[in-house]
Design a protein around this motif. Structure first.
Motif, PDB file in Angstrom:
ATOM      1  N   LEU A   1       0.785  -1.234   0.000  1.00 30.02           N
ATOM      2  CA  LEU A   1       0.000   0.000   0.000  1.00 30.02           C
ATOM      3  C   LEU A   1       0.821   1.290   0.000  1.00 30.02           C
ATOM      4  CD1 LEU A   1      -2.926  -0.849   2.482  1.00 30.02           C
ATOM      5  CD2 LEU A   1      -2.891  -1.017  -0.018  1.00 30.02           C
ATOM      6  N   THR A   2       2.093   1.236   0.408  1.00 29.88           N
ATOM      7  CA  THR A   2       2.853   2.482   0.529  1.00 29.88           C
ATOM      8  C   THR A   2       3.075   3.175  -0.814  1.00 29.88           C
ATOM      9  OG1 THR A   2       4.901   1.170   0.472  1.00 29.88           O
ATOM     10  CG2 THR A   2       4.063   1.838   2.639  1.00 29.88           C
ATOM     11  N   HIS A   3       3.010   2.430  -1.912  1.00 29.41           N
ATOM     12  CA  HIS A   3       3.205   3.060  -3.218  1.00 29.41           C
ATOM     13  C   HIS A   3       1.949   3.764  -3.714  1.00 29.41           C
ATOM     14  CE1 HIS A   3       1.280  -0.740  -4.266  1.00 29.41           C
ATOM     15  NE2 HIS A   3       0.961  -0.213  -5.442  1.00 29.41           N
ATOM     16  N   LEU A   4       0.814   3.523  -3.053  1.00 25.02           N
ATOM     17  CA  LEU A   4      -0.433   4.180  -3.431  1.00 25.02           C
ATOM     18  C   LEU A   4      -0.530   5.526  -2.720  1.00 25.02           C
ATOM     19  CD1 LEU A   4      -2.894   1.156  -3.162  1.00 25.02           C
ATOM     20  CD2 LEU A   4      -1.781   2.043  -5.222  1.00 25.02           C
ATOM     21  N   PRO A   5      -1.054   6.560  -3.390  1.00 26.46           N
ATOM     22  CA  PRO A   5      -1.103   7.886  -2.764  1.00 26.46           C
ATOM     23  C   PRO A   5      -1.967   7.945  -1.509  1.00 26.46           C
ATOM     24  CG  PRO A   5      -2.395   7.831  -4.802  1.00 26.46           C
ATOM     25  CD  PRO A   5      -1.594   6.569  -4.765  1.00 26.46           C
ATOM     26  N   ASN A   6      -2.979   7.073  -1.420  1.00 24.06           N
ATOM     27  CA  ASN A   6      -3.857   7.079  -0.253  1.00 24.06           C
ATOM     28  C   ASN A   6      -3.887   5.722   0.440  1.00 24.06           C
ATOM     29  OD1 ASN A   6      -5.192   5.770  -2.344  1.00 24.06           O
ATOM     30  ND2 ASN A   6      -7.216   6.331  -1.570  1.00 24.06           N
ATOM     31  N   GLY A   7      -2.874   4.904   0.207  1.00 23.86           N
ATOM     32  CA  GLY A   7      -2.885   3.551   0.754  1.00 23.86           C
ATOM     33  C   GLY A   7      -2.907   3.502   2.271  1.00 23.86           C
ATOM     34  N   GLN A   8      -1.969   4.198   2.911  1.00 23.93           N
ATOM     35  CA  GLN A   8      -1.884   4.141   4.370  1.00 23.93           C
ATOM     36  C   GLN A   8      -3.041   4.881   5.046  1.00 23.93           C
ATOM     37  OE1 GLN A   8       2.267   4.114   6.121  1.00 23.93           O
ATOM     38  NE2 GLN A   8       2.742   5.101   4.176  1.00 23.93           N
TER      39      GLN A   8
ATOM     40  N   SER B   1      -6.055   5.273   3.861  1.00 26.56           N
ATOM     41  CA  SER B   1      -7.276   4.472   3.701  1.00 26.56           C
ATOM     42  C   SER B   1      -7.321   3.342   4.726  1.00 26.56           C
ATOM     43  CB  SER B   1      -7.341   3.895   2.276  1.00 26.56           C
ATOM     44  OG  SER B   1      -7.455   4.914   1.314  1.00 26.56           O
ATOM     45  N   ALA B   2      -6.163   2.702   4.951  1.00 21.63           N
ATOM     46  CA  ALA B   2      -6.105   1.634   5.948  1.00 21.63           C
ATOM     47  C   ALA B   2      -6.406   2.174   7.342  1.00 21.63           C
ATOM     48  CB  ALA B   2      -4.731   0.971   5.915  1.00 21.63           C
ATOM     49  N   LEU B   3      -5.848   3.345   7.664  1.00 25.10           N
ATOM     50  CA  LEU B   3      -6.114   3.957   8.968  1.00 25.10           C
ATOM     51  C   LEU B   3      -7.574   4.339   9.110  1.00 25.10           C
ATOM     52  CD1 LEU B   3      -2.924   6.187   9.326  1.00 25.10           C
ATOM     53  CD2 LEU B   3      -3.586   4.313  10.838  1.00 25.10           C
ATOM     54  N   THR B   4      -8.184   4.827   8.041  1.00 30.82           N
ATOM     55  CA  THR B   4      -9.607   5.189   8.088  1.00 30.82           C
ATOM     56  C   THR B   4     -10.456   3.995   8.466  1.00 30.82           C
ATOM     57  OG1 THR B   4      -9.324   6.910   6.403  1.00 30.82           O
ATOM     58  CG2 THR B   4     -11.543   6.059   6.734  1.00 30.82           C
ATOM     59  N   LEU B   5     -10.255   2.892   7.766  1.00 30.60           N
ATOM     60  CA  LEU B   5     -11.057   1.693   8.013  1.00 30.60           C
ATOM     61  C   LEU B   5     -10.877   1.167   9.425  1.00 30.60           C
ATOM     62  CD1 LEU B   5     -12.816  -0.707   7.099  1.00 30.60           C
ATOM     63  CD2 LEU B   5     -10.719  -1.796   6.253  1.00 30.60           C
TER      64      LEU B   5
ATOM     65  N   TRP C   1      -8.768  11.032   8.673  1.00 26.33           N
ATOM     66  CA  TRP C   1      -7.964  10.246   7.730  1.00 26.33           C
ATOM     67  C   TRP C   1      -8.735   9.988   6.439  1.00 26.33           C
ATOM     68  CZ3 TRP C   1      -6.154   7.551  12.616  1.00 26.33           C
ATOM     69  CH2 TRP C   1      -4.850   7.969  12.944  1.00 26.33           C
ATOM     70  N   LEU C   2     -10.061   9.899   6.537  1.00 30.57           N
ATOM     71  CA  LEU C   2     -10.874   9.759   5.332  1.00 30.57           C
ATOM     72  C   LEU C   2     -10.719  10.994   4.447  1.00 30.57           C
ATOM     73  CD1 LEU C   2     -12.981   8.276   3.632  1.00 30.57           C
ATOM     74  CD2 LEU C   2     -14.757   9.336   5.071  1.00 30.57           C
ATOM     75  N   ILE C   3     -10.747  12.160   5.072  1.00 29.58           N
ATOM     76  CA  ILE C   3     -10.534  13.411   4.337  1.00 29.58           C
ATOM     77  C   ILE C   3      -9.147  13.417   3.689  1.00 29.58           C
ATOM     78  CG2 ILE C   3     -10.274  15.916   4.585  1.00 29.58           C
ATOM     79  CD1 ILE C   3     -12.377  15.756   6.832  1.00 29.58           C
ATOM     80  N   ALA C   4      -8.140  12.983   4.444  1.00 27.12           N
ATOM     81  CA  ALA C   4      -6.775  12.929   3.914  1.00 27.12           C
ATOM     82  C   ALA C   4      -6.681  11.967   2.735  1.00 27.12           C
ATOM     83  CB  ALA C   4      -5.804  12.520   5.015  1.00 27.12           C
ATOM     84  N   SER C   5      -7.384  10.843   2.828  1.00 25.81           N
ATOM     85  CA  SER C   5      -7.349   9.860   1.755  1.00 25.81           C
ATOM     86  C   SER C   5      -7.983  10.404   0.476  1.00 25.81           C
ATOM     87  CB  SER C   5      -8.090   8.589   2.202  1.00 25.81           C
ATOM     88  OG  SER C   5      -8.060   7.602   1.198  1.00 25.81           O
ATOM     89  N   ILE C   6      -9.131  11.059   0.619  1.00 24.08           N
ATOM     90  CA  ILE C   6      -9.804  11.651  -0.544  1.00 24.08           C
ATOM     91  C   ILE C   6      -8.934  12.741  -1.162  1.00 24.08           C
ATOM     92  CG2 ILE C   6     -11.799  13.013  -1.278  1.00 24.08           C
ATOM     93  CD1 ILE C   6     -13.414  11.535   0.891  1.00 24.08           C
TER      94      ILE C   6
END
Length: 467
Positions: free
Chosen positions: A336-343, A345-349, A451-456
């Motif tokens: 997931l670290t290579h995805l811009p919102n990977g970490q 998104s995991a924290l959000t869930l 974190w959801l806001i950060a992911s979006i």
């Protein structure tokens, strides 16, 4: 021949002309393997030597020295957590002995945090002058001694004093350890390294709860406080033989230690990804300081579970989350670290799920369901904790990692460990702990939403760059 690795950082104009960032063309940077280059005001280019070339690992440290340094830092973190949470397993006996109310314990936690807020900048300043190692050695000796002196308190004033001073000393570790670890391992292994780093909180809190409550039941709470300072003194001696990595070494950008101006350090607050993560961390640690740490007292008062048994149960629950946290930490770092919102998104869930299960546990009518739901909540909350600190140090340039840790400890732990416990204590004295305990679940929910806001936001920024 060099292999370039691009890492995006959003930086404010304050960083654009910082002396730490020589402005050069991309060709000049690639030819000289210089560390940092600011292109415009939004991107920093990191050039890393090819694998196997000098600088590809953490400076000149051998694998044995690097892993040994990491082990000592983790051990020091466990001791730090023991001294931080030792009071949590002693609330009931201290309350009975000194006649304190819940608001008083909230105030004690707030004073501990005030000490951390005051100490963080001081230790950060001296680490810039002397290096992290000598500052950590002095700090661990200091906080171990004052933590043990908490045993001499005869009332609220004494506990406030010694816990405040303990917070001052521990702020050195909270500020400097993330940057130290970030300089030991590259991004591929950093999430796993920080997953184990966050495990130190569970191990330390479990030891503080289980052993502290056991000692208090047999020899009194003062004996538990007194013995809490011994491990730190031993580790301070071990630290004398521990190697410190050079800043930025794990990213192939090792630089000689230099004094970093206050203005340059504060400029990282203009990085949106960093500040948003700080806000979420404050809420997350508020949930930990309330929903998690007050759970033994909640089980004791609401269901009549003996204090020692309640503390031992929570300790076992936290230890059971360690394998899951390490496994998820490795998977997040691997996939997931290579995805811009990977970490994020995991924290959000995981954080929103933790909030839901904590709320369900506190609403349970019988102790069996309450304990089961608490275990599930602890597993969810602890599954992605490695990303908490990984994002903290990856959101800023390498030579500012210590500053990121210092400000992160001040803001996240400062707000989280003071406002939440104080609010819970005040509400508990007025409406009872069975209602006030929901402060923790709400705090976790807020962290998940941020974190959801950060992911979006990360997804939108990535889409804009691709266009």
């Amino acid at each position: 021949m060099f292999v370039t690795k691009l890492i995006s950082f959003e930086v404010g104009n304050a960083l654009r002309h910082s002396p730490g960032y020589p402005l050069r063309s991309t060709e000049e940077v690639a030819a000289s393997s210089e560390a940092w280059h600011v292109a415009g005001a939004t991107r920093i280019v990191v050039v890393k030597d090819a694998v196997g070339a000098p600088g590809a690992s953490a400076g000149s440290l051998s694998p044995l020295a690097r892993h040994g340094s990491y082990a000592v830092i983790i051990a020091l973190g466990i001791v730090c957590a023991v001294d931080m949470y030792v009071l949590s397993g002693l609330i009931s006996p201290i309350r009975a002995d000194l006649g304190l109310n819940d608001e008083a314990f909230g105030r004690i936690t707030a004073f501990f945090t005030i000490g951390a807020i005051l100490g963080g900048p001081v230790f950060g300043y001296f680490a810039g002058l002397l290096g992290r190692k000598p500052v950590l050695i002095g700090a661990v000796l200091f906080w171990s001694c004052v933590s043990a002196l908490g045993a001499t308190a005869s009332g609220l004033a004494g506990l406030l004093l010694w816990r405040c001073l303990t917070g001052v000393g521990e702020s050195a570790y909270q500020s400097l350890a993330p940057g130290w670890i970030g300089d030991l391992y590259d991004r591929r292994w950093r999430n796993l390294a920080f997953s184990l780093y966050m495990v130190k909180n569970k191990i330390g809190a479990s030891l503080a709860l289980a052993i502290g409550a056991w000692i208090a039941a047999r020899y009194g709470w003062r004996a538990a406080m007194l013995l809490s300072g011994l491990p730190g003194v031993i580790l301070a001696i071990v630290m004398l033989f521990t190697h410190e990595p050079a800043p930025g070494a794990s990213d192939g950008v090792a630089t000689a230690p230099r004094k970093i101006s206050v203005r340059e350090q504060l400029a990282i607050l203009r990085i949106p990804a960093y500040t948003i993560h700080l806000a979420a961390l404050a809420c997350f640690f508020s949930g930990t300081a309330t929903a998690l740490i007050w759970s033994p007292t909640y089980l004791h008062r609401v269901f009549g579970m003996p204090n020692q048994d309640a503390s031992s149960f929570l300790a076992a629950a936290m230890l059971s989350a360690i394998p899951l946290g390490l496994t998820v930490g490795y998977l997040v770092g691997r996939f997931l670290t290579h995805l811009p919102n990977g970490q994020t998104s995991a924290l959000t869930l995981t954080t929103i799920m933790a909030a839901a299960f904590y709320a369900s546990a506190f609403a349970a009518d019988d102790i069996g369901h309450a304990k089961l739901l608490l275990v599930v909540a602890i597993l969810w909350a602890g599954s992605t904790t490695g990303s908490l600190t990984a994002l903290l140090v990856e959101s800023v340039p390498a030579h500012l990692r210590s500053a990121a840790g210092t400000i992160g400890a001040l803001v996240s732990s400062g707000l989280g460990n003071s406002v939440g416990p104080w609010l819970l204590g005040a509400l508990s004295d007025r409406w009872g702990l069975e209602r006030a305990i929901y402060v923790g679940a709400v705090s976790y929910a807020l962290a998940g939403l941020i974190w959801l806001i950060a992911s979006i936001r990360a997804m939108r920024c990535n889409s804009s760059r691709e266009r």
